[in-house]
Motif scaffolding. Structure first.
Motif, short mmCIF file in Angstrom:
data_model
loop_
_atom_site.label_atom_id
_atom_site.label_comp_id
_atom_site.label_asym_id
_atom_site.label_seq_id
_atom_site.Cartn_x
_atom_site.Cartn_y
_atom_site.Cartn_z
N GLN A 73 0.72 -1.18 -0.03
CA GLN A 73 -0.09 0.04 0.08
C GLN A 73 0.75 1.45 0.03
OE1 GLN A 73 -2.60 -0.58 3.31
NE2 GLN A 73 -3.80 -1.93 2.18
N GLN A 74 2.18 1.20 0.34
CA GLN A 74 2.83 2.31 0.24
C GLN A 74 3.26 2.79 -1.23
OE1 GLN A 74 6.69 1.11 2.49
NE2 GLN A 74 5.86 2.41 4.36
N THR A 75 3.37 4.06 -1.36
CA THR A 75 3.58 4.22 -2.90
C THR A 75 5.25 4.15 -2.97
OG1 THR A 75 4.37 6.50 -2.05
CG2 THR A 75 2.19 6.35 -2.40
N PRO A 76 5.59 4.17 -4.27
CA PRO A 76 6.98 3.96 -4.59
C PRO A 76 8.00 5.13 -3.99
CG PRO A 76 5.68 3.50 -6.54
CD PRO A 76 4.88 3.95 -5.28
N GLN A 77 7.43 6.17 -3.96
CA GLN A 77 8.22 7.39 -3.32
C GLN A 77 8.39 7.19 -1.96
OE1 GLN A 77 5.16 7.79 -5.31
NE2 GLN A 77 6.06 8.72 -7.24
N GLU A 78 7.47 6.61 -1.10
CA GLU A 78 7.64 6.21 0.19
C GLU A 78 8.32 5.27 0.47
OE1 GLU A 78 3.31 7.18 2.33
OE2 GLU A 78 3.29 5.53 0.92
N ARG A 79 8.54 4.12 -0.60
CA ARG A 79 9.50 3.24 -0.37
C ARG A 79 10.83 3.43 -0.50
NH1 ARG A 79 6.54 -1.24 -4.05
NH2 ARG A 79 4.36 -1.14 -3.13
N ALA A 80 10.98 4.24 -1.52
CA ALA A 80 12.34 4.78 -1.96
C ALA A 80 13.00 5.74 -0.81
CB ALA A 80 12.34 5.60 -3.37
N LYS A 81 12.12 6.61 -0.29
CA LYS A 81 12.37 7.45 0.85
C LYS A 81 12.96 6.51 2.11
CE LYS A 81 10.75 10.86 3.90
NZ LYS A 81 9.66 11.72 4.58
N ARG A 82 12.22 5.39 2.24
CA ARG A 82 12.66 4.80 3.55
C ARG A 82 13.99 3.97 3.13
NH1 ARG A 82 9.77 6.28 7.93
NH2 ARG A 82 7.74 6.13 7.45
N LYS A 83 13.93 3.57 2.16
CA LYS A 83 15.34 2.75 1.60
C LYS A 83 16.34 3.51 1.85
CE LYS A 83 17.36 -0.04 -1.97
NZ LYS A 83 17.18 -0.32 -3.29
N LEU A 84 16.31 5.00 1.35
CA LEU A 84 17.42 6.05 1.31
C LEU A 84 17.78 6.19 2.68
CD1 LEU A 84 19.50 7.50 -0.24
CD2 LEU A 84 17.87 9.16 -0.29
N GLU A 85 16.64 6.45 3.85
CA GLU A 85 16.79 6.76 5.20
C GLU A 85 17.49 5.49 5.85
OE1 GLU A 85 12.72 7.38 6.64
OE2 GLU A 85 13.04 9.61 5.75
N LEU A 87 19.47 3.23 4.38
CA LEU A 87 20.98 3.36 3.77
C LEU A 87 21.72 4.16 4.39
CD1 LEU A 87 20.41 2.46 0.21
CD2 LEU A 87 21.44 0.86 2.01
N GLU A 88 21.37 5.34 4.65
CA GLU A 88 22.09 6.61 5.30
C GLU A 88 22.48 6.07 6.78
OE1 GLU A 88 23.69 9.08 4.10
OE2 GLU A 88 22.79 8.52 2.02
N ALA A 89 21.26 5.60 7.43
CA ALA A 89 21.76 5.16 9.00
C ALA A 89 22.63 4.25 8.92
CB ALA A 89 20.41 4.82 9.56
N ASP A 98 34.24 2.58 11.66
CA ASP A 98 35.84 2.70 10.94
C ASP A 98 35.59 1.70 9.71
OD1 ASP A 98 37.75 4.03 10.44
OD2 ASP A 98 39.28 2.73 11.21
N HIS A 99 34.53 1.48 9.03
CA HIS A 99 34.42 0.66 7.72
C HIS A 99 34.06 1.51 6.71
CE1 HIS A 99 34.55 -2.99 9.98
NE2 HIS A 99 33.58 -2.54 10.76
N ASP A 100 34.82 1.44 5.68
CA ASP A 100 34.30 2.14 4.47
C ASP A 100 33.27 1.43 3.69
OD1 ASP A 100 36.46 4.16 4.70
OD2 ASP A 100 37.96 2.50 3.71
N VAL A 101 32.28 2.07 3.37
CA VAL A 101 31.08 1.45 2.62
C VAL A 101 30.64 2.35 1.58
CG1 VAL A 101 28.45 0.94 2.99
CG2 VAL A 101 30.40 0.56 4.89
N ASN A 102 30.18 1.90 0.39
CA ASN A 102 29.92 2.57 -0.56
C ASN A 102 28.30 2.12 -0.70
OD1 ASN A 102 29.22 3.56 -3.06
ND2 ASN A 102 30.61 2.38 -4.38
N ILE A 103 27.73 3.28 -0.57
CA ILE A 103 26.05 3.18 -0.76
C ILE A 103 25.76 2.58 -2.19
CG2 ILE A 103 23.84 4.55 -0.84
CD1 ILE A 103 24.74 3.99 1.98
N GLN A 104 26.48 2.76 -3.09
CA GLN A 104 26.11 2.17 -4.19
C GLN A 104 26.15 0.78 -4.48
OE1 GLN A 104 24.60 4.03 -6.85
NE2 GLN A 104 24.87 5.87 -5.61
#
Length: 110
Positions: A73-85, A87-89, A98-104
């Motif tokens: 029921q969530q919109t694709p925009q809501e899902r993308a926003k949650r995913k980005l949040e 990944l940032e956390a 002290d780990h290097d992480v590439n979000i990509q």
């Protein structure tokens, strides 16, 4: 004997990957169940082993169909926003450790 601090990256040794998955799977499932109980949340965890075998964990108060319907029921925009949040956390957590992480690397797998 202390614990060894591991660099978080893909294990190149295939058998090592299988062993690590086998050893850590039960811990992840236990933590997921605990989180479900402690926070009274709907929870579904789906994991695929390195060989492709699925493992599913459904929280104590969760129903698989209801949780999937709730997610759908969530919109694709809501899902993308949650995913980005999320990944940032995750990136902040890795930085503290002290780990290097590439979000990509994470974005490419979704």
């Amino acid at each position: 004997m202390g614990r060894v601090k591991l660099k978080i990256k893909k294990l190149e040794n295939i058998s090592g990957r299988h062993v690590t998955y086998s050893k850590r799977r039960s811990g992840i499932l236990k933590k997921a169940k605990e989180l479900s109980i402690l926070c009274d949340i709907d929870l579904i965890l789906l994991m695929f082993s390195p060989s492709g075998r699925p493992t599913i964990c459904v929280g104590d108060r969760s129903n698989l169909e209801e949780v999937i319907a709730k997610y759908a029921q969530q919109t694709p925009q809501e899902r993308a926003k949650r995913k980005l949040e999320s990944l940032e956390a995750l990136k902040k957590t890795f930085k503290k450790l002290d780990h290097d992480v590439n979000i990509q690397d994470f974005l490419g797998s979704g």
